[in-house]
Write a protein that holds these residues in place. Structure first.
Motif, PDB file in Angstrom:
ATOM      1  N   ALA A 155      28.059  51.484  35.688  1.00  0.00           N
ATOM      2  CA  ALA A 155      28.924  52.297  34.735  1.00  0.00           C
ATOM      3  C   ALA A 155      29.045  51.577  33.349  1.00  0.00           C
ATOM      4  N   PRO A 156      27.809  51.392  32.679  1.00  0.00           N
ATOM      5  CA  PRO A 156      27.790  50.318  31.475  1.00  0.00           C
ATOM      6  C   PRO A 156      28.383  50.814  30.442  1.00  0.00           C
ATOM      7  N   HIS A 157      28.638  52.348  30.395  1.00  0.00           N
ATOM      8  CA  HIS A 157      29.060  52.768  29.106  1.00  0.00           C
ATOM      9  C   HIS A 157      30.814  53.078  29.147  1.00  0.00           C
ATOM     10  N   ALA A 158      31.436  52.756  30.169  1.00  0.00           N
ATOM     11  CA  ALA A 158      32.742  52.665  30.178  1.00  0.00           C
ATOM     12  C   ALA A 158      33.456  51.388  29.444  1.00  0.00           C
ATOM     13  N   ASP A 159      34.578  51.501  28.914  1.00  0.00           N
ATOM     14  CA  ASP A 159      34.975  50.569  27.954  1.00  0.00           C
ATOM     15  C   ASP A 159      35.725  49.352  28.972  1.00  0.00           C
ATOM     16  N   PRO A 160      35.179  48.285  28.784  1.00  0.00           N
ATOM     17  CA  PRO A 160      35.700  47.152  29.657  1.00  0.00           C
ATOM     18  C   PRO A 160      36.956  46.581  28.918  1.00  0.00           C
ATOM     19  N   SER A 161      37.157  46.772  27.662  1.00  0.00           N
ATOM     20  CA  SER A 161      38.491  46.311  27.026  1.00  0.00           C
ATOM     21  C   SER A 161      39.536  46.933  27.810  1.00  0.00           C
ATOM     22  N   LEU A 162      39.494  48.514  28.188  1.00  0.00           N
ATOM     23  CA  LEU A 162      40.734  49.232  28.644  1.00  0.00           C
ATOM     24  C   LEU A 162      40.753  48.562  29.962  1.00  0.00           C
ATOM     25  N   VAL A 163      39.444  48.451  30.735  1.00  0.00           N
ATOM     26  CA  VAL A 163      39.737  48.092  31.973  1.00  0.00           C
ATOM     27  C   VAL A 163      40.161  46.862  32.216  1.00  0.00           C
ATOM     28  N   GLY A 164      39.942  45.790  31.330  1.00  0.00           N
ATOM     29  CA  GLY A 164      40.370  44.377  31.251  1.00  0.00           C
ATOM     30  C   GLY A 164      42.047  44.537  31.009  1.00  0.00           C
ATOM     31  N   ARG A 165      42.483  45.132  30.274  1.00  0.00           N
ATOM     32  CA  ARG A 165      43.643  45.276  29.785  1.00  0.00           C
ATOM     33  C   ARG A 165      44.505  45.849  30.822  1.00  0.00           C
ATOM     34  N   TYR A 166      44.220  46.810  31.335  1.00  0.00           N
ATOM     35  CA  TYR A 166      44.991  47.589  32.679  1.00  0.00           C
ATOM     36  C   TYR A 166      44.984  46.247  33.696  1.00  0.00           C
ATOM     37  N   TYR A 167      43.835  45.726  34.045  1.00  0.00           N
ATOM     38  CA  TYR A 167      43.923  44.789  34.931  1.00  0.00           C
ATOM     39  C   TYR A 167      44.890  43.729  34.749  1.00  0.00           C
ATOM     40  N   MET A 168      44.849  43.165  33.434  1.00  0.00           N
ATOM     41  CA  MET A 168      45.786  42.006  33.201  1.00  0.00           C
ATOM     42  C   MET A 168      47.130  42.589  33.361  1.00  0.00           C
ATOM     43  N   GLN A 169      47.636  43.682  33.014  1.00  0.00           N
ATOM     44  CA  GLN A 169      48.943  44.389  33.098  1.00  0.00           C
ATOM     45  C   GLN A 169      49.528  44.355  34.512  1.00  0.00           C
ATOM     46  N   ARG A 170      48.502  44.817  35.498  1.00  0.00           N
ATOM     47  CA  ARG A 170      48.753  44.733  36.710  1.00  0.00           C
ATOM     48  C   ARG A 170      48.734  43.690  37.468  1.00  0.00           C
ATOM     49  N   TYR A 171      47.944  42.590  37.178  1.00  0.00           N
ATOM     50  CA  TYR A 171      47.964  41.354  37.681  1.00  0.00           C
ATOM     51  C   TYR A 171      49.351  40.229  37.377  1.00  0.00           C
ATOM     52  N   ARG A 197      39.082  55.519  39.784  1.00  0.00           N
ATOM     53  CA  ARG A 197      38.646  55.733  41.248  1.00  0.00           C
ATOM     54  C   ARG A 197      37.121  56.388  40.803  1.00  0.00           C
ATOM     55  N   ALA A 198      36.599  57.015  39.828  1.00  0.00           N
ATOM     56  CA  ALA A 198      35.478  57.820  39.448  1.00  0.00           C
ATOM     57  C   ALA A 198      34.254  56.319  39.333  1.00  0.00           C
ATOM     58  N   ILE A 199      34.825  55.508  38.930  1.00  0.00           N
ATOM     59  CA  ILE A 199      34.113  54.350  38.654  1.00  0.00           C
ATOM     60  C   ILE A 199      33.802  53.363  40.014  1.00  0.00           C
ATOM     61  N   PHE A 200      34.984  53.121  40.550  1.00  0.00           N
ATOM     62  CA  PHE A 200      35.043  52.073  41.642  1.00  0.00           C
ATOM     63  C   PHE A 200      35.415  52.562  42.963  1.00  0.00           C
ATOM     64  N   GLY A 201      35.732  53.952  43.332  1.00  0.00           N
ATOM     65  CA  GLY A 201      36.071  54.676  44.416  1.00  0.00           C
ATOM     66  C   GLY A 201      35.176  54.409  45.498  1.00  0.00           C
ATOM     67  N   THR A 202      33.877  54.150  45.180  1.00  0.00           N
ATOM     68  CA  THR A 202      32.836  53.924  46.345  1.00  0.00           C
ATOM     69  C   THR A 202      33.204  52.565  46.927  1.00  0.00           C
ATOM     70  N   LEU A 203      33.723  51.782  46.250  1.00  0.00           N
ATOM     71  CA  LEU A 203      33.891  50.182  46.868  1.00  0.00           C
ATOM     72  C   LEU A 203      35.278  50.203  47.434  1.00  0.00           C
ATOM     73  N   SER A 204      35.040  49.178  48.583  1.00  0.00           N
ATOM     74  CA  SER A 204      36.439  48.942  49.229  1.00  0.00           C
ATOM     75  C   SER A 204      37.050  47.742  48.533  1.00  0.00           C
ATOM     76  N   VAL A 205      38.375  47.454  48.336  1.00  0.00           N
ATOM     77  CA  VAL A 205      38.801  46.308  47.813  1.00  0.00           C
ATOM     78  C   VAL A 205      38.231  45.155  47.965  1.00  0.00           C
ATOM     79  N   ASP A 206      37.747  44.806  49.044  1.00  0.00           N
ATOM     80  CA  ASP A 206      36.962  43.440  49.488  1.00  0.00           C
ATOM     81  C   ASP A 206      35.638  43.398  48.780  1.00  0.00           C
ATOM     82  N   GLU A 207      34.893  44.607  48.685  1.00  0.00           N
ATOM     83  CA  GLU A 207      33.701  44.708  47.894  1.00  0.00           C
ATOM     84  C   GLU A 207      33.858  44.595  46.386  1.00  0.00           C
TER      85      GLU A 207
END
Length: 218
Positions: free
Chosen positions: A84-100, A34-44
């Motif tokens: 948020a270019p310094h966040a780890d895309p691998s961590l975000v990607g792995r979590y996305y795939m788990q939830r997907y 949420r600290a990274i994406f919380g300002t966006l709606s799910v649609d956005e």
């Protein structure tokens, strides 16, 4: 359909509801980070993700980049897009795939249609998805594999739809003539145009509009 001898189905957004799983997984990512994406709606968030992912997938399908590039760059660029270019895309990607994976489900009516057709004709599955992910889907929904007379995961053939070689391989797996095959799929470029160029009959399916009123044959 009396002269159709084999029916191939696409997997994502034809049998399984990829769009639902993707959207819900992105909502989970938004909640987790949420600290990274919380300002966006799910649609956005989904709109930004699509704007990045779709061109990468097209380049992958055209053989211009490897799948590892798609898997990394779609989240690296998404993080850049939200400053948020310094966040780890691998961590975000792995979590996305788990939830997907947690949100996979049949499109309403798809299982019944698939099993009903399989009672009367040989059926198969032809998909462009990443091989390891599609294997997990087939494991999770065993009726798809059990009923199929052919399963073509295009990555394993070395070419992706709409490449004619992918359809030639699938035709060989079906064991018939191209004009005896019907393909049901949601992507106009990959499924409809690719199938028609291969000499297949095609039924264009959209989760937004059901079966389109066009069945092409060459």
């Amino acid at each position: 359909m009396d002269d159709v001898e084999f029916v191939y189905f696409d997997l994502d957004d034809t049998l399984l509801d990829h769009e639902h799983a993707e959207r819900t997984a992105l909502a989970d990512v938004r909640d987790r980070y949420r600290a990274i994406f919380g300002t966006l709606s799910v649609d956005e968030l989904q709109e930004k993700y699509h704007a990045i992912n779709a061109p990468l997938w097209r380049r992958y399908a055209d053989g211009e980049i490897e799948k590892d590039t798609v898997q990394h760059q779609r989240f690296a660029r998404l993080l850049e897009a939200v400053d948020a270019p310094h966040a780890d895309p691998s961590l975000v990607g792995r979590y996305y795939m788990q939830r997907y994976a947690a949100h996979w489900q049949f499109i309403p009516g798809a299982r019944r249609a698939y099993e009903s057709i399989a009672e009367n004709r040989p059926v198969g599955i032809m998909t462009n998805g990443f091989a390891e992910v599609q294997a997990q889907k087939l494991d999770q929904f065993p009726t798809l594999r059990e009923r199929a007379d052919a399963i073509v995961v295009c990555e394993e053939t070395g070419v992706l739809k709409p490449d004619p070689q992918a359809f030639a391989h699938a035709t060989e797996e079906a064991g018939g003539e191209p004009n005896e095959i019907l393909y049901v799929g949601d992507s106009y470029r990959s499924d409809v145009e690719g199938g028609q160029r291969a000499g297949w009959r095609v039924a264009w399916f959209s989760t937004r509009a059901g079966f389109a009123s066009r069945v092409g044959r060459n």
